[in-house]
Write a protein that holds these residues in place. Sequence first.
Motif, PDB file in Angstrom:
ATOM      1  N   GLU A 110       0.842  -1.196   0.000  1.00  0.00           N
ATOM      2  CA  GLU A 110       0.000   0.000   0.000  1.00  0.00           C
ATOM      3  C   GLU A 110       0.877   1.247   0.000  1.00  0.00           C
ATOM      4  OE1 GLU A 110      -2.805   0.037   3.147  1.00  0.00           O
ATOM      5  OE2 GLU A 110      -3.713  -1.899   2.603  1.00  0.00           O
ATOM      6  N   HIS A 111       0.463   2.250  -0.764  1.00  0.00           N
ATOM      7  CA  HIS A 111       1.255   3.472  -0.869  1.00  0.00           C
ATOM      8  C   HIS A 111       1.184   4.296   0.417  1.00  0.00           C
ATOM      9  CE1 HIS A 111       0.513   2.554  -5.194  1.00  0.00           C
ATOM     10  NE2 HIS A 111       1.761   2.965  -5.305  1.00  0.00           N
TER      11      HIS A 111
ATOM     12  N   ASN B 120       1.447   4.005 -11.467  1.00  0.00           N
ATOM     13  CA  ASN B 120       0.839   3.819 -10.149  1.00  0.00           C
ATOM     14  C   ASN B 120       1.341   4.851  -9.148  1.00  0.00           C
ATOM     15  OD1 ASN B 120      -0.805   1.633 -10.835  1.00  0.00           O
ATOM     16  ND2 ASN B 120       0.819   0.135 -10.465  1.00  0.00           N
ATOM     17  N   MET B 121       2.624   5.195  -9.236  1.00  0.00           N
ATOM     18  CA  MET B 121       3.179   6.223  -8.352  1.00  0.00           C
ATOM     19  C   MET B 121       2.543   7.583  -8.645  1.00  0.00           C
ATOM     20  SD  MET B 121       5.632   5.369  -6.101  1.00  0.00           S
ATOM     21  CE  MET B 121       6.861   6.673  -6.030  1.00  0.00           C
ATOM     22  N   LYS B 122       2.391   7.894  -9.920  1.00  0.00           N
ATOM     23  CA  LYS B 122       1.797   9.166 -10.321  1.00  0.00           C
ATOM     24  C   LYS B 122       0.349   9.259  -9.837  1.00  0.00           C
ATOM     25  CE  LYS B 122       1.396  12.188 -14.356  1.00  0.00           C
ATOM     26  NZ  LYS B 122       1.695  12.326 -15.813  1.00  0.00           N
TER      27      LYS B 122
ATOM     28  N   ALA C 194      -1.342  11.884  -6.392  1.00  0.00           N
ATOM     29  CA  ALA C 194      -2.430  12.864  -6.471  1.00  0.00           C
ATOM     30  C   ALA C 194      -3.219  12.940  -5.168  1.00  0.00           C
ATOM     31  CB  ALA C 194      -3.358  12.500  -7.624  1.00  0.00           C
ATOM     32  N   ASP C 195      -3.189  11.857  -4.374  1.00  0.00           N
ATOM     33  CA  ASP C 195      -3.974  11.814  -3.138  1.00  0.00           C
ATOM     34  C   ASP C 195      -3.131  11.955  -1.871  1.00  0.00           C
ATOM     35  OD1 ASP C 195      -6.335  11.373  -4.603  1.00  0.00           O
ATOM     36  OD2 ASP C 195      -5.921   9.222  -4.722  1.00  0.00           O
TER      37      ASP C 195
ATOM     38  N   HIS D 283       8.117  -8.494  -6.447  1.00  0.00           N
ATOM     39  CA  HIS D 283       7.419  -8.231  -7.708  1.00  0.00           C
ATOM     40  C   HIS D 283       6.175  -7.377  -7.459  1.00  0.00           C
ATOM     41  CE1 HIS D 283       6.124  -8.920 -11.836  1.00  0.00           C
ATOM     42  NE2 HIS D 283       4.923  -9.214 -11.368  1.00  0.00           N
ATOM     43  N   GLU D 284       5.491  -7.653  -6.354  1.00  0.00           N
ATOM     44  CA  GLU D 284       4.290  -6.881  -6.000  1.00  0.00           C
ATOM     45  C   GLU D 284       4.650  -5.422  -5.730  1.00  0.00           C
ATOM     46  OE1 GLU D 284       1.001  -6.930  -2.378  1.00  0.00           O
ATOM     47  OE2 GLU D 284       2.034  -8.802  -2.920  1.00  0.00           O
ATOM     48  N   VAL D 285       5.751  -5.218  -5.016  1.00  0.00           N
ATOM     49  CA  VAL D 285       6.216  -3.855  -4.725  1.00  0.00           C
ATOM     50  C   VAL D 285       6.633  -3.158  -6.020  1.00  0.00           C
ATOM     51  CG1 VAL D 285       8.026  -2.495  -3.592  1.00  0.00           C
ATOM     52  CG2 VAL D 285       6.907  -4.374  -2.363  1.00  0.00           C
ATOM     53  N   ALA D 286       7.332  -3.892  -6.885  1.00  0.00           N
ATOM     54  CA  ALA D 286       7.774  -3.311  -8.160  1.00  0.00           C
ATOM     55  C   ALA D 286       6.586  -2.827  -8.978  1.00  0.00           C
ATOM     56  CB  ALA D 286       8.579  -4.333  -8.953  1.00  0.00           C
ATOM     57  N   SER D 287       5.508  -3.597  -8.982  1.00  0.00           N
ATOM     58  CA  SER D 287       4.312  -3.218  -9.728  1.00  0.00           C
ATOM     59  C   SER D 287       3.637  -1.998  -9.090  1.00  0.00           C
ATOM     60  CB  SER D 287       3.330  -4.392  -9.767  1.00  0.00           C
ATOM     61  OG  SER D 287       2.133  -4.020 -10.426  1.00  0.00           O
TER      62      SER D 287
END
Length: 332
Positions: A110-111, A267-269, A273-274, A257-261
């Motif tokens: 999770e970000h 996804n980072m962009k 935004a939030d 791999h999950e973190v890389a995705s």
Amino acid sequence: MSSVEEAKIATGQSTNGTTEKSVQKSEPPELPTPDPLNPFHFPDFALPTGIMFNGAPVMKCPVKDDSLTHVQKIRALDMRAEDILITAYPKCGTHWVAEILHMLTSGTSEHNRRTKEYTMLEFCDDLSFLDTLTSPRVLNSHLVMAHLPTQIVDKNVKLVHVIRGPKDTAVSMYHHLKQSASDQFTFDNFIKGYVTGEYIVFSHQFEYLRQMAQFERAHPDQPIMHVHYEDLKQDPSSVIHELSQFIGRPASPAFCHEVASACGFSNMKKADADRTMPESLTKLRTSKLHLYRKGIVGDWKNQFTVAQNEMFDEFLAQQKQKGFGFEPKGHV
């Protein structure tokens, strides 16, 4: 001349039926007086402060204290043995690596709900906020080692040093600075000012790399992992796995791999935004800075003209004679 022709001339219409605009002489627009301290029109916040501390120029810190006082407080900051500090020249991928380390230390993909500026030492308005964070803390900074906490060495803090190719770094920096600059701040002006190292508060990239190399030579036992932006783009899962081993949080290939995705550019962009931004930064801007533009390797080819590339190559040759400090994997 007929009366019809005379009428046409009087109304600005040519005798062959076309309409001509009346010619009026006007004074040329008055150009702003060039600033001898900023001839290439860099935004004010990026200009040198003229202040030196511990042998290095002090950058402008957007905090309540004056910049020198804030840097002195950073120098005296209490560190923890479990801390992880990202050190990088601006626009080399600090946000990216900070998000990866957040996920590795939290054990989730999770970000982070906060931007990395909350734990960016030079942007942290109240450094006591860092005391409220649980270990391991993921901190970050663009400051040179001479301005970072002395306890980094005393506590043997892990450093993650991010390096990016110089031409892509320059292009990314230009577009970042351009958001706060006038129309006169062109890419050509940026390159001319950047290669001198005199018109930007943290000088050019190789001054940073050389001081980092000097620190590493002086402290051979300091745990440092050098991460190349280009490697992270080419094989993110492998680099993330190496990072997990380095910080003492071994992760499975599936989780890497999950973190890389999750930390992919799009996804980072989207996540950014939030995110919330520190109040000290939101007061400075009426709009949010766009931190994610393209995130690709080799984008400099779409920006540099032949003449600009020749100028930059000459700069690189000069820096190579002095020693790069660390060899970037981009075009040199």
